[in-house]
Motif scaffolding. Structure first.
Motif, PDB file in Angstrom:
ATOM      1  N   TRP A   1       0.882  -1.097  -0.104  1.00  0.00           N
ATOM      2  CA  TRP A   1       0.003   0.280  -0.077  1.00  0.00           C
ATOM      3  C   TRP A   1       1.117   1.318  -0.211  1.00  0.00           C
ATOM      4  CZ3 TRP A   1      -5.039   0.579   3.050  1.00  0.00           C
ATOM      5  CH2 TRP A   1      -5.732   1.268   2.992  1.00  0.00           C
ATOM      6  N   VAL A   2       1.777   1.411   0.319  1.00  0.00           N
ATOM      7  CA  VAL A   2       2.289   2.829   0.885  1.00  0.00           C
ATOM      8  C   VAL A   2       3.409   2.421  -0.379  1.00  0.00           C
ATOM      9  CG1 VAL A   2       4.318   3.526   2.732  1.00  0.00           C
ATOM     10  CG2 VAL A   2       2.317   2.537   3.634  1.00  0.00           C
ATOM     11  N   GLY A   3       4.016   1.881  -0.267  1.00  0.00           N
ATOM     12  CA  GLY A   3       4.961   1.615  -1.694  1.00  0.00           C
ATOM     13  C   GLY A   3       4.150   2.196  -2.499  1.00  0.00           C
ATOM     14  N   LEU A   4       3.303   2.251  -2.844  1.00  0.00           N
ATOM     15  CA  LEU A   4       2.305   2.064  -4.481  1.00  0.00           C
ATOM     16  C   LEU A   4       2.282   4.106  -3.949  1.00  0.00           C
ATOM     17  CD1 LEU A   4       0.506   1.553  -6.791  1.00  0.00           C
ATOM     18  CD2 LEU A   4      -0.982   1.379  -5.066  1.00  0.00           C
ATOM     19  N   PHE A   5       1.297   4.301  -3.038  1.00  0.00           N
ATOM     20  CA  PHE A   5       1.034   5.738  -3.026  1.00  0.00           C
ATOM     21  C   PHE A   5       2.701   6.090  -3.205  1.00  0.00           C
ATOM     22  CE2 PHE A   5      -3.139   3.702  -1.760  1.00  0.00           C
ATOM     23  CZ  PHE A   5      -3.864   4.429  -2.998  1.00  0.00           C
TER      24      PHE A   5
ATOM     25  N   GLY B   1       8.334  -1.507   4.614  1.00  0.00           N
ATOM     26  CA  GLY B   1       8.558  -1.687   2.720  1.00  0.00           C
ATOM     27  C   GLY B   1       8.541  -0.796   1.985  1.00  0.00           C
ATOM     28  N   LEU B   2       8.826   0.660   2.239  1.00  0.00           N
ATOM     29  CA  LEU B   2       9.133   1.767   1.892  1.00  0.00           C
ATOM     30  C   LEU B   2      10.504   1.994   1.935  1.00  0.00           C
ATOM     31  CD1 LEU B   2       8.194   3.895   0.028  1.00  0.00           C
ATOM     32  CD2 LEU B   2       8.462   5.593   2.427  1.00  0.00           C
ATOM     33  N   ALA B   3      10.823   1.298   2.641  1.00  0.00           N
ATOM     34  CA  ALA B   3      13.021   0.823   2.945  1.00  0.00           C
ATOM     35  C   ALA B   3      13.143   0.069   2.059  1.00  0.00           C
ATOM     36  CB  ALA B   3      13.073   0.442   4.468  1.00  0.00           C
ATOM     37  N   LEU B   4      12.671  -0.869   1.821  1.00  0.00           N
ATOM     38  CA  LEU B   4      13.346  -2.248   0.815  1.00  0.00           C
ATOM     39  C   LEU B   4      13.348  -1.376  -0.349  1.00  0.00           C
ATOM     40  CD1 LEU B   4      12.616  -4.890   2.640  1.00  0.00           C
ATOM     41  CD2 LEU B   4      14.135  -4.361   3.059  1.00  0.00           C
ATOM     42  N   LEU B   5      11.759  -1.234  -0.420  1.00  0.00           N
ATOM     43  CA  LEU B   5      11.604  -0.920  -1.980  1.00  0.00           C
ATOM     44  C   LEU B   5      12.154   0.758  -2.269  1.00  0.00           C
ATOM     45  CD1 LEU B   5       6.944  -0.693  -1.482  1.00  0.00           C
ATOM     46  CD2 LEU B   5       8.300  -2.858  -2.926  1.00  0.00           C
TER      47      LEU B   5
ATOM     48  N   ALA C   1      11.253  -2.170 -10.571  1.00  0.00           N
ATOM     49  CA  ALA C   1      12.117  -2.963  -9.645  1.00  0.00           C
ATOM     50  C   ALA C   1      10.709  -3.197  -8.878  1.00  0.00           C
ATOM     51  CB  ALA C   1      13.249  -2.705  -9.555  1.00  0.00           C
ATOM     52  N   ALA C   2      10.083  -1.709  -7.963  1.00  0.00           N
ATOM     53  CA  ALA C   2      10.554  -1.543  -6.485  1.00  0.00           C
ATOM     54  C   ALA C   2       8.764  -2.463  -7.221  1.00  0.00           C
ATOM     55  CB  ALA C   2      10.111  -0.189  -6.419  1.00  0.00           C
ATOM     56  N   PHE C   3       8.343  -1.708  -8.440  1.00  0.00           N
ATOM     57  CA  PHE C   3       6.587  -3.029  -8.114  1.00  0.00           C
ATOM     58  C   PHE C   3       6.764  -4.209  -8.658  1.00  0.00           C
ATOM     59  CE2 PHE C   3       6.124   1.889 -10.240  1.00  0.00           C
ATOM     60  CZ  PHE C   3       4.907   2.052  -9.170  1.00  0.00           C
TER      61      PHE C   3
END
Length: 503
Positions: free
Chosen positions: A301-305, A430-434, A458-460
């Protein structure tokens, strides 16, 4: 909200037998959902404005991430404390205090002229949100008894949460382009003030009052401090690794400190008379696996937005307003998925419905990764974002219901705090890893939009893998019996997302 009341009659008659006195369910839900909307809105409203914030407030690349993470960290780290305090002193009181702090911090963020002021105000916003969110969810659980009414209420809760995330991106683009970035925070302050007024008017003073069976009145301060420090150390280490590498001594030291602080927290919880995690909470119904899966959903969720607006602006060349408008299909799909979730659960069983939602997200993210290249149009992103939005709405409702289903009334605040904690913590980690992965792939490519697209792709792809992993773990929910409020296990009587899980 009238349809939520169901057979109780036109106009929202009181809910009896909940221990809350006379409550107009539809009106109370409107006020509580408004508070949740503002909290989620603030999570994503800054994302479209990040390039403008970077230039106006002199933010570094890591500073942009901390504008997002400061809120998420304070929110996620203090949610357990907020939920437990709601159980001890009253959910309505905690909700009012949280909304007041949130509004004041939002005004301070809009007036910020330096990075440290902005990040500090975002941290204070997160503290206020950590008080408001679990208290509001605890009130929903107490107002609506288990069954169809609660399932529909949580469907509205999920739709509002999804709408808040997408509306944050839309409003962020509109306000940034028309009025300037400070207004993204001023609008949050106004929303919190309106939710505060609605709470005073529509949620009775005795609703969510202190419970008499929570094991004492002492707040677990040391437990709160230790788990907060553990989460901050963990996310700092993961974020710093993005810049300095995994072998850097401060990075390793932060990760080690996070592990030690977590062990300290667990020891404190065993000894405290009123721990942040009440004894047996994780064994009540499907609470434990639901929180595990919610952490994975939070990472997606956070990575997407975070990455989607950057892709739209820095790779596809869209302005803030165009990027915000491009979120409308995702927002509509998210609300549709949240509304469909209870009906699908009755047809397919909750854990299968959850799997469908997570698979839809994984497929949409994979599709989005394939389109993450210069030359793609904003309209071309509608297909994958609609698929992702449907999956997010379905999954969020199912996991929220599972995480609060069957818990004792005295633990409703703690359960609400826990599920919000795992979502926020999963999002921060997740945001840190992505972000680390995206930076590594961007650095391996040439400069320019093509290099950024390489990193975002890559993140997606990693986010798609996380969603697929969560889908594979959904059978864990079907193996947990749903206890009654007294703690005795019982078999689910139907397919409602909030009544239980099928074996």
């Amino acid at each position: 909200m009238r349809h939520i009341v169901g057979a109780q009659g036109r106009g929202g008659p009181p809910v009896r037998g909940s221990g809350l006195g006379s409550v107009a369910p539809g009106a109370a839900l409107a006020a509580l959902a408004g508070a949740q909307f503002v909290v989620v809105l603030s999570t994503s409203v800054v994302n479209v404005a990040l390039p403008q914030l970077r230039d106006s407030v002199a933010l570094s690349d890591s500073g942009m991430a901390w504008v997002v993470n400061a809120y998420g960290l304070a929110f996620g780290a203090l949610l357990l404390l907020g939920g437990r305090v709601a159980d001890l002193v009253g959910a309505r009181r905690v909700l009012v205090a949280g909304l007041g702090l949130f509004a004041a911090a939002s005004v301070a963020a809009g007036l910020a002229g330096a990075p440290w002021v902005l990040i500090g105000a975002r941290t204070a916003q997160g503290v206020g949100a950590a008080a408001a969110a679990p208290a509001a969810l605890a009130l929903v659980v107490r107002v609506f008894p288990p069954g169809g009414a609660r399932a529909r209420a949580l469907g509205v809760w999920g739709a509002v949460s999804g709408a808040g995330g997408a509306a944050g991106v839309l409003l962020g683009g509109l306000l940034t382009e028309v009025f300037g970035w400070p207004w993204i925070f001023h609008v949050c302050a106004l929303g919190a003030a309106l939710a505060l007024v609605a709470t005073f008017r529509l949620v009775p003073a005795d609703a969510g009052g202190p419970r008499g069976d929570v094991g004492g009145s002492h707040v677990d301060v040391f437990g709160a401090l230790s788990v907060t420090a553990a989460i901050v150390a963990l996310v700092y280490g993961l974020t710093a690794a993005r810049t300095y590498g995994w072998a850097d001594p401060p990075v390793l030291g932060s990760l080690l400190a996070a592990g030690l602080l977590l062990l300290m927290f667990l020891r404190i919880e065993r000894c405290h008379p009123a721990p942040l995690l009440p004894p047996g909470l994780l064994t009540q119904g499907p609470v434990a696996p639901a929180n595990l899966l919610m952490a994975l959903l939070g990472a997606v969720w956070v990575g997407l937005f975070f990455f989607l607006p950057l892709l739209q602006q820095q790779v596809l060349g869209a302005g803030p307003l165009a990027a915000g408008l491009a979120q409308l299909p995702l927002a509509a799909a998210n609300m549709l998925g949240a509304g469909l979730a209870p009906r699908l659960a009755r047809l397919l069983a909750p854990h299968r419905t959850l799997a469908v939602g997570l698979i839809a997200q994984a497929a949409g993210l994979l599709w989005l990764a394939l389109l993450s290249a210069p030359g793609t149009t904003l309209a071309g992103l509608s297909g994958p974002t609609v698929l992702i939005g449907l999956g997010l709405g379905i999954a969020f409702v199912q996991l929220t219901g599972a995480a609060v289903n069957g818990v004792r009334p005295a633990d409703a605040g703690a359960a609400g705090g826990l599920v919000n904690t795992t979502r926020q913590l999963g999002g921060a980690v997740g945001l840190a890893l992505l972000g680390t992965l995206a930076t590594a792939f961007t650095g391996a490519a040439a400069d320019g939009p093509a290099a950024l697209a390489h990193g975002y792709r890559a993140a997606f792809l990693l986010a798609a893998a996380i969603a697929a992993t969560a889908a594979a773990l959904t059978p864990l929910l079907s193996r947990r019996a749903t206890p009654t409020t007294s703690g005795a296990p019982t078999r689910a009587s139907n397919g409602n997302a909030t009544e239980g899980v099928h074996r």
